[in-house]
Scaffold this motif. Structure first.
Motif, PDB file in Angstrom:
ATOM      1  N   LEU A   1       0.857  -1.180   0.000  1.00  0.00           N
ATOM      2  CA  LEU A   1       0.000   0.000   0.000  1.00  0.00           C
ATOM      3  C   LEU A   1       0.894   1.231   0.000  1.00  0.00           C
ATOM      4  CD1 LEU A   1      -2.648   1.603   0.364  1.00  0.00           C
ATOM      5  CD2 LEU A   1      -2.505   1.135   2.820  1.00  0.00           C
ATOM      6  N   ALA A   2       0.803   2.062  -1.037  1.00  0.00           N
ATOM      7  CA  ALA A   2       1.591   3.294  -1.144  1.00  0.00           C
ATOM      8  C   ALA A   2       0.699   4.478  -0.820  1.00  0.00           C
ATOM      9  CB  ALA A   2       2.169   3.440  -2.543  1.00  0.00           C
ATOM     10  N   VAL A   3       1.124   5.303   0.120  1.00  0.00           N
ATOM     11  CA  VAL A   3       0.358   6.488   0.513  1.00  0.00           C
ATOM     12  C   VAL A   3       1.297   7.690   0.411  1.00  0.00           C
ATOM     13  CG1 VAL A   3      -1.116   7.539   2.260  1.00  0.00           C
ATOM     14  CG2 VAL A   3      -0.927   5.042   2.148  1.00  0.00           C
ATOM     15  N   GLY A   4       1.127   8.505  -0.614  1.00  0.00           N
ATOM     16  CA  GLY A   4       2.015   9.655  -0.790  1.00  0.00           C
ATOM     17  C   GLY A   4       2.022  10.128  -2.229  1.00  0.00           C
ATOM     18  N   GLY A   5       3.056  10.890  -2.562  1.00  0.00           N
ATOM     19  CA  GLY A   5       3.204  11.401  -3.920  1.00  0.00           C
ATOM     20  C   GLY A   5       3.883  10.390  -4.824  1.00  0.00           C
ATOM     21  N   GLY A   6       4.339  10.869  -5.979  1.00  0.00           N
ATOM     22  CA  GLY A   6       4.933   9.977  -6.957  1.00  0.00           C
ATOM     23  C   GLY A   6       6.163   9.252  -6.455  1.00  0.00           C
ATOM     24  N   SER A   7       6.971   9.914  -5.621  1.00  0.00           N
ATOM     25  CA  SER A   7       8.174   9.270  -5.104  1.00  0.00           C
ATOM     26  C   SER A   7       7.825   8.046  -4.267  1.00  0.00           C
ATOM     27  CB  SER A   7       8.989  10.259  -4.268  1.00  0.00           C
ATOM     28  OG  SER A   7       9.451  11.333  -5.052  1.00  0.00           O
ATOM     29  N   VAL A   8       6.783   8.168  -3.451  1.00  0.00           N
ATOM     30  CA  VAL A   8       6.339   7.057  -2.612  1.00  0.00           C
ATOM     31  C   VAL A   8       5.774   5.929  -3.471  1.00  0.00           C
ATOM     32  CG1 VAL A   8       4.599   6.363  -0.916  1.00  0.00           C
ATOM     33  CG2 VAL A   8       5.938   8.440  -0.549  1.00  0.00           C
ATOM     34  N   ILE A   9       4.920   6.279  -4.409  1.00  0.00           N
ATOM     35  CA  ILE A   9       4.284   5.247  -5.239  1.00  0.00           C
ATOM     36  C   ILE A   9       5.325   4.528  -6.093  1.00  0.00           C
ATOM     37  CG2 ILE A   9       2.555   4.812  -7.027  1.00  0.00           C
ATOM     38  CD1 ILE A   9       1.025   7.263  -5.955  1.00  0.00           C
ATOM     39  N   ASP A  10       6.266   5.286  -6.670  1.00  0.00           N
ATOM     40  CA  ASP A  10       7.318   4.662  -7.475  1.00  0.00           C
ATOM     41  C   ASP A  10       8.193   3.737  -6.631  1.00  0.00           C
ATOM     42  OD1 ASP A  10       6.304   6.123  -9.525  1.00  0.00           O
ATOM     43  OD2 ASP A  10       8.124   7.266  -9.956  1.00  0.00           O
ATOM     44  N   THR A  11       8.519   4.175  -5.407  1.00  0.00           N
ATOM     45  CA  THR A  11       9.326   3.337  -4.524  1.00  0.00           C
ATOM     46  C   THR A  11       8.598   2.038  -4.202  1.00  0.00           C
ATOM     47  OG1 THR A  11      10.439   5.266  -3.564  1.00  0.00           O
ATOM     48  CG2 THR A  11      10.462   3.241  -2.262  1.00  0.00           C
ATOM     49  N   ALA A  12       7.301   2.132  -3.947  1.00  0.00           N
ATOM     50  CA  ALA A  12       6.517   0.931  -3.650  1.00  0.00           C
ATOM     51  C   ALA A  12       6.483  -0.019  -4.844  1.00  0.00           C
ATOM     52  CB  ALA A  12       5.099   1.325  -3.243  1.00  0.00           C
ATOM     53  N   LYS A  13       6.398   0.523  -6.048  1.00  0.00           N
ATOM     54  CA  LYS A  13       6.423  -0.330  -7.243  1.00  0.00           C
ATOM     55  C   LYS A  13       7.717  -1.137  -7.314  1.00  0.00           C
ATOM     56  CE  LYS A  13       3.679   2.831 -10.140  1.00  0.00           C
ATOM     57  NZ  LYS A  13       3.744   3.760 -11.281  1.00  0.00           N
ATOM     58  N   LEU A  14       8.825  -0.475  -7.005  1.00  0.00           N
ATOM     59  CA  LEU A  14      10.116  -1.146  -7.092  1.00  0.00           C
ATOM     60  C   LEU A  14      10.312  -2.141  -5.947  1.00  0.00           C
ATOM     61  CD1 LEU A  14      12.189   1.950  -8.195  1.00  0.00           C
ATOM     62  CD2 LEU A  14      11.454   0.041  -9.621  1.00  0.00           C
ATOM     63  N   MET A  15       9.779  -1.832  -4.785  1.00  0.00           N
ATOM     64  CA  MET A  15       9.796  -2.807  -3.692  1.00  0.00           C
ATOM     65  C   MET A  15       9.008  -4.057  -4.091  1.00  0.00           C
ATOM     66  SD  MET A  15       9.137   0.015  -0.676  1.00  0.00           S
ATOM     67  CE  MET A  15       9.166  -1.002   0.793  1.00  0.00           C
ATOM     68  N   ASN A  16       7.885  -3.831  -4.720  1.00  0.00           N
ATOM     69  CA  ASN A  16       7.052  -4.946  -5.184  1.00  0.00           C
ATOM     70  C   ASN A  16       7.785  -5.781  -6.235  1.00  0.00           C
ATOM     71  OD1 ASN A  16       4.844  -6.604  -5.591  1.00  0.00           O
ATOM     72  ND2 ASN A  16       3.562  -5.039  -6.517  1.00  0.00           N
ATOM     73  N   LEU A  17       8.429  -5.093  -7.182  1.00  0.00           N
ATOM     74  CA  LEU A  17       9.138  -5.783  -8.261  1.00  0.00           C
ATOM     75  C   LEU A  17      10.262  -6.663  -7.719  1.00  0.00           C
ATOM     76  CD1 LEU A  17       9.806  -6.183 -11.305  1.00  0.00           C
ATOM     77  CD2 LEU A  17      11.238  -4.127 -11.143  1.00  0.00           C
ATOM     78  N   TYR A  18      11.099  -6.087  -6.872  1.00  0.00           N
ATOM     79  CA  TYR A  18      12.304  -6.815  -6.457  1.00  0.00           C
ATOM     80  C   TYR A  18      12.057  -7.785  -5.296  1.00  0.00           C
ATOM     81  CZ  TYR A  18      15.080  -4.117  -9.709  1.00  0.00           C
ATOM     82  OH  TYR A  18      15.598  -3.571 -10.871  1.00  0.00           O
TER      83      TYR A  18
END
Length: 491
Positions: free
Chosen positions: A153-170
């Motif tokens: 669950l990403a709560v924030g701006g683009g930096s937060v959402i992008d970071t969560a995507k990469l956490m999910n990927l790796y």
């Protein structure tokens, strides 16, 4: 147009569809402009094959586009539903990703209450960096690997959402090298070959549109350039767009986030048509997320542009203008769908070295310790020069964009389209207030141009979508980019 005979009703429907797509007099607002002599020509006309014509797989140019976007829920107060969403997804442990500022806001309180009400265990990572670096991303990934969550669950701006995507990927590909999926040529550019864990994104800014896309951007520090990873399998499962969550944005953040929307919409609207992109993928999993302008992305991009021009000045001027804030969140999402499938080009490609090579500028209104050129500022600062340059590629589209800024285009010559749009953009940015009027205002000098060019060249993923640009990586491309950076020094 000839068409192979099939069952009469099907043939009639197919023929009508082809005529609609190929018509240069479409009623679609993206391809015509009722009430004016000016007409937006359809760049896709003639691209649909006869149903009897076999596809020649040896051709290099693209022949198809693919539409992908996250599911979106939009409405004030819908953040509280997130716990039920994870329950329906069967989540056993949710990893919540945010930053130190958003951690204290009501949006985080709402998601915590929602998860707790449904009895769903969660842990919070709040060390996300604004404008993330590769090392901050790696820290977040290692944290996620240690927590063994089955949803994000990403709560924030683009930096937060992008970071969560990469956490999910790796965490889905835990043995992958960090550069495996990073965009070529800086990384290996491998496709994401399987679905990831569920990810719900709750944006608290109205700008990046990251809740709709499979793109994540960060600084590759050693290369002094921004890059990222882009694949449709990375897009969030659901974007929860709650206008209440954007009410805490300071005016400076409203402005810079909105400028990102502005350039997302303009760049995707003016990108090369999808059928001009090369090479054609041999396997559909290799088809890039950024495909070039297409009839579906056009609808989202042009509407997002119109709404941004109308509502961004209001949102910046009056923090209590809830209608303007809501419209800007919707515009950000619309633009996300548009550019998430069409792509962006020069403003974004040039912005990455501008941000990563920051000579010491700190934008007013950002509560951070480090020097920072916000992403929206870094893309918009070159926009007047960029669209003056690209105007000749498609004068009608550039004039339609100028009209969105309120320009009377009825007597404008097509050869002046780029200049007119560039002037309209500069006027808009000046009137918005507190925006650096060119690269000089950020601290860049003519001596920085060569390094800025070298930081732009690797952004092949977006530069290939830029009209009028040589993308061979040779001297001509460098000279073109140098000229653009020089023109962007001040406006």
């Amino acid at each position: 147009m000839a068409i192979t005979r099939i069952a009469p009703s099907r043939a009639t429907r197919a023929l009508n569809l082809l005529r609609t797509i190929n018509s240069t007099h479409s009623a679609c607002p993206c391809h015509s402009n009722p009430g004016h002599n000016h007409h937006i020509q359809n760049p896709y006309a003639g691209r649909v094959r006869s149903l009897a014509t076999p596809v020649d797989l040896s051709q290099q140019k693209e022949y198809a586009f693919e539409m992908a976007a996250s599911s979106i829920r939009f409405g004030p107060g819908c953040t509280k539903e997130v716990g039920m969403d994870f329950k329906h997804l069967g989540a056993k442990k949710v990893l919540v990703v945010t930053d130190s500022t958003v951690l204290k806001l009501d949006a985080m309180k709402q998601v915590a209450e929602g998860l707790e009400k449904q009895g769903i265990p969660y842990e919070v990572f709040s060390k996300t960096r604004v404008e993330p670096k590769d090392y901050s991303i790696k820290e977040a990934i290692e944290w996620a690997k240690s927590k063994q969550g089955d949803a994000f669950l990403a709560v924030g701006g683009g930096s937060v959402i992008d970071t969560a995507k990469l956490m999910n990927l790796y965490t889905t590909f835990p043995d992958a090298d960090f550069l495996d999926f990073v965009n070529a040529p800086l990384g290996k550019g491998k496709p994401v070959t399987s679905k990831l864990k569920p990810l719900i994104a709750v944006p608290t800014t109205a700008g990046t549109g990251s809740e709709t896309t499979g793109t994540a951007i960060f600084d590759l520090v050693e290369k002094k350039a921004k890059t990222g990873i882009a694949h449709r399998n990375m897009k969030p499962t659901l974007g929860i767009c709650d206008p209440i969550n954007t009410r805490t944005m300071p005016s400076a953040v409203h402005a810079s986030s909105g400028l990102d929307v502005l350039c997302h919409s303009l760049e995707s609207w003016t990108a090369i048509p999808f059928h001009e992109r090369t090479p054609r993928p041999q396997d559909p999993i290799e088809r890039p997320a950024y495909q070039g302008a297409n009839p579906i992305s056009d609808i989202f991009s042009l509407q997002a542009l119109r709404d941004t021009v109308k509502y961004l000045p209001r949102a910046v001027k009056d923090p209590d203008d809830f209608e303007a804030q809501s419209k800007m969140l919707l515009a950000a999402t619309l633009a996300g769908v548009g550019f998430g499938n069409a792509g962006v080009h020069l403003c974004h490609g040039m912005s990455y070295p501008i941000s990563s090579q920051n000579p010491g500028y700190k934008h007013a209104g950002y509560d951070v310790q480090q020097d920072i050129i916000p992403h929206g500022v870094s893309v918009a600062v070159t926009a007047p020069a960029v669209f003056k340059y690209t105007g000749a590629s498609n004068p009608d589209r550039h004039l339609a964009a100028a009209e969105a800024f309120g320009v009377d285009i009825s007597n404008v010559k097509r050869e002046s389209a780029g200049e007119v749009l560039g002037e309209a953009l500069a006027k808009f940015l000046v009137e918005l207030g507190d925006q650096p009027r060119g690269l000089k205002a950020l601290g860049f000098k003519p001596s920085h141009v060569d390094m800025l060019v070298e930081g732009t060249i690797p952004q092949a993923r977006v530069l290939k979508l830029a009209p009028n640009l040589d993308t061979s990586g040779g001297q001509e491309e460098r000279e073109q980019l140098a000229g653009l950076f020089e023109d962007a020094m001040e406006y």
